[in-house]
Scaffold this active site. Structure first.
Site, short mmCIF file in Angstrom:
data_model
loop_
_atom_site.label_atom_id
_atom_site.label_comp_id
_atom_site.label_asym_id
_atom_site.label_seq_id
_atom_site.Cartn_x
_atom_site.Cartn_y
_atom_site.Cartn_z
N CYS A 24 15.23 59.39 -16.11
CA CYS A 24 15.87 60.66 -15.73
C CYS A 24 17.23 60.44 -15.09
CB CYS A 24 14.99 61.40 -14.73
SG CYS A 24 13.34 61.68 -15.32
N ARG A 70 20.88 56.46 -20.69
CA ARG A 70 19.67 56.00 -20.01
C ARG A 70 18.41 56.35 -20.78
NH1 ARG A 70 20.81 55.95 -14.03
NH2 ARG A 70 18.69 56.55 -13.61
N TRP A 118 13.29 62.11 -18.66
CA TRP A 118 12.51 61.16 -19.46
C TRP A 118 11.06 61.38 -19.04
CZ3 TRP A 118 9.31 56.87 -18.55
CH2 TRP A 118 9.07 56.04 -19.66
N ASN A 174 14.00 62.24 -10.26
CA ASN A 174 13.80 61.04 -11.06
C ASN A 174 12.75 60.21 -10.35
OD1 ASN A 174 13.96 58.66 -12.51
ND2 ASN A 174 15.93 58.03 -11.63
N GLY A 175 11.71 59.77 -11.07
CA GLY A 175 10.69 58.94 -10.43
C GLY A 175 9.32 59.55 -10.59
N GLU A 205 11.81 37.94 -28.43
CA GLU A 205 12.93 38.87 -28.26
C GLU A 205 13.29 39.53 -29.61
OE1 GLU A 205 14.63 40.52 -26.30
OE2 GLU A 205 16.59 40.84 -27.20
N LYS A 221 13.21 43.50 -30.37
CA LYS A 221 14.38 44.23 -30.88
C LYS A 221 13.97 45.06 -32.09
CE LYS A 221 16.58 44.01 -28.51
NZ LYS A 221 16.89 43.52 -27.19
N GLU A 279 11.56 48.03 -31.13
CA GLU A 279 12.07 49.13 -30.30
C GLU A 279 13.04 50.06 -31.04
OE1 GLU A 279 15.00 46.42 -27.44
OE2 GLU A 279 13.98 48.12 -26.58
N HIS A 287 -4.04 29.27 -34.48
CA HIS A 287 -5.11 29.60 -33.52
C HIS A 287 -5.45 31.08 -33.57
CE1 HIS A 287 -5.00 25.58 -31.93
NE2 HIS A 287 -3.68 25.66 -31.90
N LYS A 292 17.02 53.34 -20.92
CA LYS A 292 17.86 52.16 -20.71
C LYS A 292 17.57 51.52 -19.37
CE LYS A 292 21.16 49.31 -21.65
NZ LYS A 292 20.74 48.23 -22.58
O1 M6R Z 1 17.97 46.47 -16.87
P1 M6R Z 1 16.99 45.36 -17.08
O2 M6R Z 1 17.58 44.15 -17.68
O3 M6R Z 1 16.22 45.04 -15.81
O4 M6R Z 1 15.93 45.95 -18.09
C1 M6R Z 1 14.80 45.22 -18.47
C2 M6R Z 1 14.18 45.79 -19.72
O5 M6R Z 1 13.80 47.12 -19.51
C3 M6R Z 1 15.13 45.72 -20.92
O6 M6R Z 1 15.56 44.43 -21.16
C4 M6R Z 1 14.42 46.27 -22.18
O7 M6R Z 1 13.38 45.42 -22.55
C5 M6R Z 1 15.43 46.44 -23.32
N1 M6R Z 1 15.32 47.77 -23.87
C6 M6R Z 1 15.22 45.54 -24.46
O8 M6R Z 1 16.14 45.73 -25.48
#
Ligand code: M6R
Length: 609
Positions: free
Chosen positions: A2, A29, A76, A100-101, A481, A485, A488, A504, A604
């Site tokens: 948010c 965000r 959000w 927010n929260g 990673e 990517k 997401e 395994h 974000k």
């Molecule tokens: O702002 P931060 O680096 O602490 O955020 C951590 C994760 O939320 C962030 O890396 C998230 O996994 C990304 N969307 C990945 O692309």
């Protein structure tokens, strides 16, 4: 997560456009509805809409509102689906709130309010705060006393901003967890979730501390702690520029940010070491590295995978024991923190709730903490003992790209600094590693030239439902990673595995319709990965092979789709090999037509746990 914007102005101008521009700057965000409330002729007026900001703008065009004092929000969803009713602001006829929260004890508070006959109009946790404040106002308390009394019974992590019908020159904001910034204008004051939200209005900001309640009038701000005592908070020059961040001709922020990597890596590296005519000199670090008994690395998501790559470097090159955990687990594990240990927190935003809580735990145990952070002035940057800033610049795409590779650069330099201090590396090797790092921006430029080939391979992923990623050594976290990517932004299910772990269990998933992306630079572990790739090919599993000329030359199978990367040293391979995984995810998402920069359900900056 948010986003909050608020403006209290003495001028006769309408604050709505300033609020909407603030929301636009907060879009990165991640959100699923938005809204605005203002005071107009002794009434509170509100507009709110599910979906993107354009929906709210269209609504405002159809039924405009105007006034000198207002609050606005991008939501959000946590409690309640993203629809118009759950969108903020929430309001009674005398008070409006944006939040927010999460209010953790909202069930209990809601039951108490329901018993008293209060009617709720949304499924949100936010509404309990609204009604509590409203009741206190009705009992004759001042807005400040009403907010203070309410916050004394509310548990959770929250940032709120409130507007009061009978006080047209007043906003009240409070913070306990998620960040809030106060901005200073000429006969105007502002509230924002971060300095970005206020960057079109002011560069003068104050960051509230946990427990602060800020009372804003157009002439200034008074800040109080929860006991109601006045406190002073520093006014700072925001490091965010005034101009809104644009895509500079790229189709998406993510693609722009992928292309920025040679530059931001160059900038980041030059912060931490110099290449001079006489040799290589690290910038001095403000603490002694040689006596550190253990390094604890904590982060979330992509930042965690950066830490996982670095574990290999810290252990192999600097011979220092590393403990690594995701922040959401670490914070509740109560791990013993050894004497002489140091903790390292990695975060792009510096606002991730779990990472902040993990750092607070480490601090309570008396251990010093370092941060690798992209946002100066963020909560984490202010909490750690030493900050190493990545120079990635604002990262707008939800999928982290340039933040990841710049984090890796700082981690690599730090690992070398540890190795040098602990005398676990020869001068010759150190010089070679630094030369490798210096070459990195160029190698990434070369890798970016492969984007057409990668885009072609992305087409072949369009019809698949599952993709596996494998790697060994530092390529294992890169596999995790790469899979993150892809899932997401393209919404294709993807999983990363250590190549040696396949047999395994995960190998049961292999079939013709399940491609595996093999991350395999020609290094000391290459031959081991070759065997795993062969095992997949034997079971008719298609392979996308990320390797260099030498690695590719050892395969003849037609079932392999090839991405031929420049030859790299082992230290910098993770940064180079990150690029094709980013591009592969990017093009797959583009072909699938997803919202690349703001993928569904994601935020974000994850400011709630
Ligand atoms: O702002 P931060 O680096 O602490 O955020 C951590 C994760 O939320 C962030 O890396 C998230 O996994 C990304 N969307 C990945 O692309």
């Amino acid at each position: 997560m948010c986003g909050i914007v608020g403006i209290v102005s003495s001028q006769k101008n309408n604050v709505v456009s300033g609020l909407i521009e603030g929301l636009r700057r907060l879009e990165y965000r991640g959100y699923d509805s938005s809204g605005v409330a203002i005071i107009s002729e002794n009434k509170l007026l509100r507009r709110r809409k599910a979906g993107k900001l354009v929906n709210l703008e269209a609504d405002l065009k159809e039924s405009p509102v105007s006034g000198n004092t207002g609050i606005a929000h991008t939501r959000w969803a946590t409690h309640g689906i993203p629809n118009d009713q759950n969108a903020h602001p929430h309001m009674t006829d005398q008070v409006a709130i944006v939040h927010n929260g999460i209010i953790e004890n909202y069930h209990l508070l809601k039951d108490q309010l329901l018993e008293k006959g209060v009617q709720f109009t949304s499924e949100t946790d936010t509404e309990v705060v609204l009604h509590l404040v409203n009741q206190h106002l009705e009992q004759g308390l001042s807005p400040f006393e009403s907010v203070k009394k309410t916050l004394s019974v509310v548990r959770g992590a929250f940032a709120i901003a409130m507007l009061f019908r009978d006080y047209p020159n007043l906003l009240i904001a409070a913070r306990s967890g998620p960040p809030l910034a106060i901005g200073y204008g000429k006969e105007e004051m502002y509230i924002g979730s971060d300095a970005v939200a206020l960057s079109h209005l002011t560069q003068q900001v104050t960051f509230l501390e946990d427990g602060d309640i800020a009372v804003l009038e157009n002439s200034g701000v008074k800040i109080y702690n929860l006991e109601g005592k006045r406190v002073e908070r520093k006014i700072q020059q925001s490091k965010v520029g005034t101009s809104s961040i644009d895509k500079e001709g790229f189709e998406h922020f993510m693609l722009k940010e992928i292309h920025e990597q040679p530059d931001v890596i160059r900038r980041t590296l030059s912060e931490y070491f110099n290449i001079t005519h006489t040799g290589l000199h690290f910038r001095p670090l403000p603490f002694a590295l040689e006596n550190v008994s253990r390094l604890t690395i904590v982060a979330c998501g992509t930042a965690f995978y950066a830490g996982m790559v670095a574990k290999y470097w810290f252990e192999n090159i600097a011979r220092i024991p590393v403990e690594l955990d995701i922040a959401s687990e670490f914070r509740y594990r109560q791990p013993p923190m050894p004497k002489d240990g140091i903790s390292l927190f990695i975060s792009q935003s510096g606002e991730t709730a779990d990472t902040l809580a993990a750092q607070a735990y480490v601090k309570s145990q008396g251990q010093p903490s370092l941060g690798i952070i992209n946002v100066a002035n963020s909560s984490l940057a202010r909490a750690v003992d030493v900050t190493f800033l990545t120079q990635a610049g604002p990262e707008i795409g939800v999928a982290s790209t340039k933040a990841f590779t710049t984090q890796l650069c700082v981690l690599a330099v730090l690992a070398l600094a540890f190795a040098q201090a602990r005398k676990t590396i020869s001068q010759e090797d150190l010089t070679q590693y630094c030369k490798d790092l210096a070459q990195l921006p160029l190698l990434i430029e070369q890798t970016l030239l492969l984007k057409k080939d990668i885009a072609e391979i992305a087409r072949s992923l369009l019809e698949v439902n599952n993709v596996l990623y494998i790697g060994r050594g530092p390529s294992y976290p890169l596999a995790l990673e790469g899979a993150l990517k892809l899932k997401e932004i393209s919404y294709i299910h993807a999983e990363g595995f250590a190549a040696g772990e396949l047999k395994h269990g995960p190998i049961a998933l292999i079939e013709e319709s399940v491609p595996t992306v093999a991350i395999a630079p020609y290094d000391s572990l290459f031959e081991k990965t070759v065997s795993n790739i062969q095992e997949i090919l034997s079971r008719r599993g298609p392979i996308v092979l990320l390797s260099d000329e030498k690695g590719h030359s050892l395969f003849t199978s037609q079932a392999i789709k090839r991405i031929i990367l420049p030859t790299t040293s082992s230290l910098i391979a993770p940064m180079v090999y990150a690029i094709p995984t980013q591009l592969l995810a990017y093009y797959t998402a583009v072909y699938k037509g997803t919202d690349v920069d703001q993928p569904r359900n994601l935020a974000k900056s994850v400011t709630v746990e």
